[in-house]
Design a protein around this motif. Structure first.
Motif, PDB file in Angstrom:
ATOM      1  N   THR A  90       0.839  -1.206   0.000  1.00 32.16           N
ATOM      2  CA  THR A  90       0.000   0.000   0.000  1.00 32.16           C
ATOM      3  C   THR A  90       0.870   1.250   0.000  1.00 32.16           C
ATOM      4  O   THR A  90       0.620   2.185  -0.768  1.00 32.16           O
ATOM      5  CB  THR A  90      -0.930   0.007   1.230  1.00 32.16           C
ATOM      6  OG1 THR A  90      -1.765  -1.144   1.179  1.00 32.16           O
ATOM      7  CG2 THR A  90      -1.795   1.253   1.258  1.00 32.16           C
ATOM      8  N   ASP A  91       1.890   1.272   0.841  1.00 34.69           N
ATOM      9  CA  ASP A  91       2.798   2.427   0.902  1.00 34.69           C
ATOM     10  C   ASP A  91       3.434   2.679  -0.464  1.00 34.69           C
ATOM     11  O   ASP A  91       3.492   3.819  -0.934  1.00 34.69           O
ATOM     12  CB  ASP A  91       3.912   2.204   1.931  1.00 34.69           C
ATOM     13  CG  ASP A  91       3.421   2.195   3.356  1.00 34.69           C
ATOM     14  OD1 ASP A  91       2.307   2.699   3.609  1.00 34.69           O
ATOM     15  OD2 ASP A  91       4.158   1.681   4.219  1.00 34.69           O
TER      16      ASP A  91
ATOM     17  N   GLN B 248       1.401   9.093  -6.208  1.00 32.49           N
ATOM     18  CA  GLN B 248       1.701  10.495  -5.910  1.00 32.49           C
ATOM     19  C   GLN B 248       2.801  11.032  -6.813  1.00 32.49           C
ATOM     20  O   GLN B 248       2.750  12.180  -7.254  1.00 32.49           O
ATOM     21  CB  GLN B 248       2.071  10.654  -4.439  1.00 32.49           C
ATOM     22  CG  GLN B 248       0.874  10.466  -3.525  1.00 32.49           C
ATOM     23  CD  GLN B 248       1.257  10.278  -2.073  1.00 32.49           C
ATOM     24  OE1 GLN B 248       2.439  10.208  -1.726  1.00 32.49           O
ATOM     25  NE2 GLN B 248       0.258  10.179  -1.213  1.00 32.49           N
ATOM     26  N   GLU B 249       3.783  10.215  -7.119  1.00 31.81           N
ATOM     27  CA  GLU B 249       4.837  10.626  -8.059  1.00 31.81           C
ATOM     28  C   GLU B 249       4.261  10.848  -9.455  1.00 31.81           C
ATOM     29  O   GLU B 249       4.591  11.816 -10.127  1.00 31.81           O
ATOM     30  CB  GLU B 249       5.961   9.582  -8.099  1.00 31.81           C
ATOM     31  CG  GLU B 249       6.809   9.557  -6.854  1.00 31.81           C
ATOM     32  CD  GLU B 249       7.556  10.857  -6.627  1.00 31.81           C
ATOM     33  OE1 GLU B 249       8.289  11.294  -7.526  1.00 31.81           O
ATOM     34  OE2 GLU B 249       7.393  11.444  -5.535  1.00 31.81           O
TER      35      GLU B 249
ATOM     36  N   GLN C  69      -4.051   7.825   2.861  1.00 29.13           N
ATOM     37  CA  GLN C  69      -3.848   6.523   3.498  1.00 29.13           C
ATOM     38  C   GLN C  69      -4.521   6.544   4.869  1.00 29.13           C
ATOM     39  O   GLN C  69      -4.404   7.508   5.624  1.00 29.13           O
ATOM     40  CB  GLN C  69      -2.362   6.228   3.642  1.00 29.13           C
ATOM     41  CG  GLN C  69      -2.095   4.807   4.075  1.00 29.13           C
ATOM     42  CD  GLN C  69      -0.660   4.412   3.848  1.00 29.13           C
ATOM     43  OE1 GLN C  69       0.154   5.199   3.396  1.00 29.13           O
ATOM     44  NE2 GLN C  69      -0.343   3.172   4.168  1.00 29.13           N
ATOM     45  N   TYR C  70      -5.232   5.482   5.178  1.00 34.69           N
ATOM     46  CA  TYR C  70      -5.923   5.385   6.455  1.00 34.69           C
ATOM     47  C   TYR C  70      -4.983   4.860   7.536  1.00 34.69           C
ATOM     48  O   TYR C  70      -4.076   4.074   7.259  1.00 34.69           O
ATOM     49  CB  TYR C  70      -7.131   4.458   6.354  1.00 34.69           C
ATOM     50  CG  TYR C  70      -8.280   5.010   5.555  1.00 34.69           C
ATOM     51  CD1 TYR C  70      -8.403   6.359   5.280  1.00 34.69           C
ATOM     52  CD2 TYR C  70      -9.263   4.170   5.080  1.00 34.69           C
ATOM     53  CE1 TYR C  70      -9.481   6.855   4.557  1.00 34.69           C
ATOM     54  CE2 TYR C  70     -10.347   4.641   4.352  1.00 34.69           C
ATOM     55  CZ  TYR C  70     -10.445   6.005   4.098  1.00 34.69           C
ATOM     56  OH  TYR C  70     -11.507   6.482   3.390  1.00 34.69           O
ATOM     57  N   THR C  71      -5.245   5.262   8.763  1.00 32.45           N
ATOM     58  CA  THR C  71      -4.522   4.729   9.907  1.00 32.45           C
ATOM     59  C   THR C  71      -5.054   3.325  10.198  1.00 32.45           C
ATOM     60  O   THR C  71      -6.098   2.929   9.675  1.00 32.45           O
ATOM     61  CB  THR C  71      -4.737   5.609  11.152  1.00 32.45           C
ATOM     62  OG1 THR C  71      -6.131   5.568  11.503  1.00 32.45           O
ATOM     63  CG2 THR C  71      -4.304   7.046  10.896  1.00 32.45           C
TER      64      THR C  71
ATOM     65  N   ALA D   5     -10.906  -0.394   4.778  1.00 31.43           N
ATOM     66  CA  ALA D   5     -10.123   0.107   3.642  1.00 31.43           C
ATOM     67  C   ALA D   5      -8.728   0.533   4.089  1.00 31.43           C
ATOM     68  O   ALA D   5      -8.543   1.038   5.193  1.00 31.43           O
ATOM     69  CB  ALA D   5     -10.835   1.288   2.997  1.00 31.43           C
ATOM     70  N   ASP D   6      -7.742   0.333   3.205  1.00 30.10           N
ATOM     71  CA  ASP D   6      -6.372   0.771   3.477  1.00 30.10           C
ATOM     72  C   ASP D   6      -6.175   2.244   3.120  1.00 30.10           C
ATOM     73  O   ASP D   6      -5.354   2.924   3.716  1.00 30.10           O
ATOM     74  CB  ASP D   6      -5.366  -0.036   2.657  1.00 30.10           C
ATOM     75  CG  ASP D   6      -5.311  -1.491   3.071  1.00 30.10           C
ATOM     76  OD1 ASP D   6      -5.834  -1.828   4.148  1.00 30.10           O
ATOM     77  OD2 ASP D   6      -4.744  -2.291   2.317  1.00 30.10           O
ATOM     78  N   TYR D   7      -6.896   2.694   2.107  1.00 31.59           N
ATOM     79  CA  TYR D   7      -6.728   4.076   1.645  1.00 31.59           C
ATOM     80  C   TYR D   7      -7.967   4.517   0.874  1.00 31.59           C
ATOM     81  O   TYR D   7      -8.790   3.703   0.471  1.00 31.59           O
ATOM     82  CB  TYR D   7      -5.485   4.218   0.767  1.00 31.59           C
ATOM     83  CG  TYR D   7      -5.488   3.341  -0.459  1.00 31.59           C
ATOM     84  CD1 TYR D   7      -5.996   3.804  -1.670  1.00 31.59           C
ATOM     85  CD2 TYR D   7      -4.996   2.045  -0.417  1.00 31.59           C
ATOM     86  CE1 TYR D   7      -6.014   2.998  -2.790  1.00 31.59           C
ATOM     87  CE2 TYR D   7      -5.009   1.230  -1.536  1.00 31.59           C
ATOM     88  CZ  TYR D   7      -5.515   1.718  -2.717  1.00 31.59           C
ATOM     89  OH  TYR D   7      -5.532   0.918  -3.826  1.00 31.59           O
TER      90      TYR D   7
END
Length: 81
Positions: free
Chosen positions: A32-33, A40-41, A53-55, A64-66
């Motif tokens: 995910t990261d 983003q790039e 991105q979710y905590t 959800a992850d993001y």
């Protein structure tokens, strides 16, 4: 925005993420990261996407992850194969 360039860029992001998963065999959070980093790039060129991105706490609530917001504005083009 050139639609062909945008498609090519997104295919490259997908390929890079797949290569990362195959070669590094990372855990889910790392995938995910890396995905969000690559998006983003890519966004620096086209400015078409918003990501958040979710905590872990938010993920536990939403599942959800993001969050991904994608804007593609322009002429409709249909592709036939």
């Amino acid at each position: 925005m050139n639609g062909t360039q945008l498609c090519t860029l997104n295919r490259q992001v997908a390929q890079d993420v797949c290569d990362f998963v195959y070669k590094a065999q990372p855990n889910e959070e790392s995938v995910t990261d890396y995905l969000l980093y690559r998006l983003q790039e890519a966004n620096k060129t086209f400015r078409y996407i918003n990501t958040q991105q979710y905590t872990r706490r938010q993920e536990a609530t939403t599942g959800a992850d993001y969050e991904l917001e994608l804007w593609l504005v322009g002429k409709l083009v249909l592709f036939h194969y």
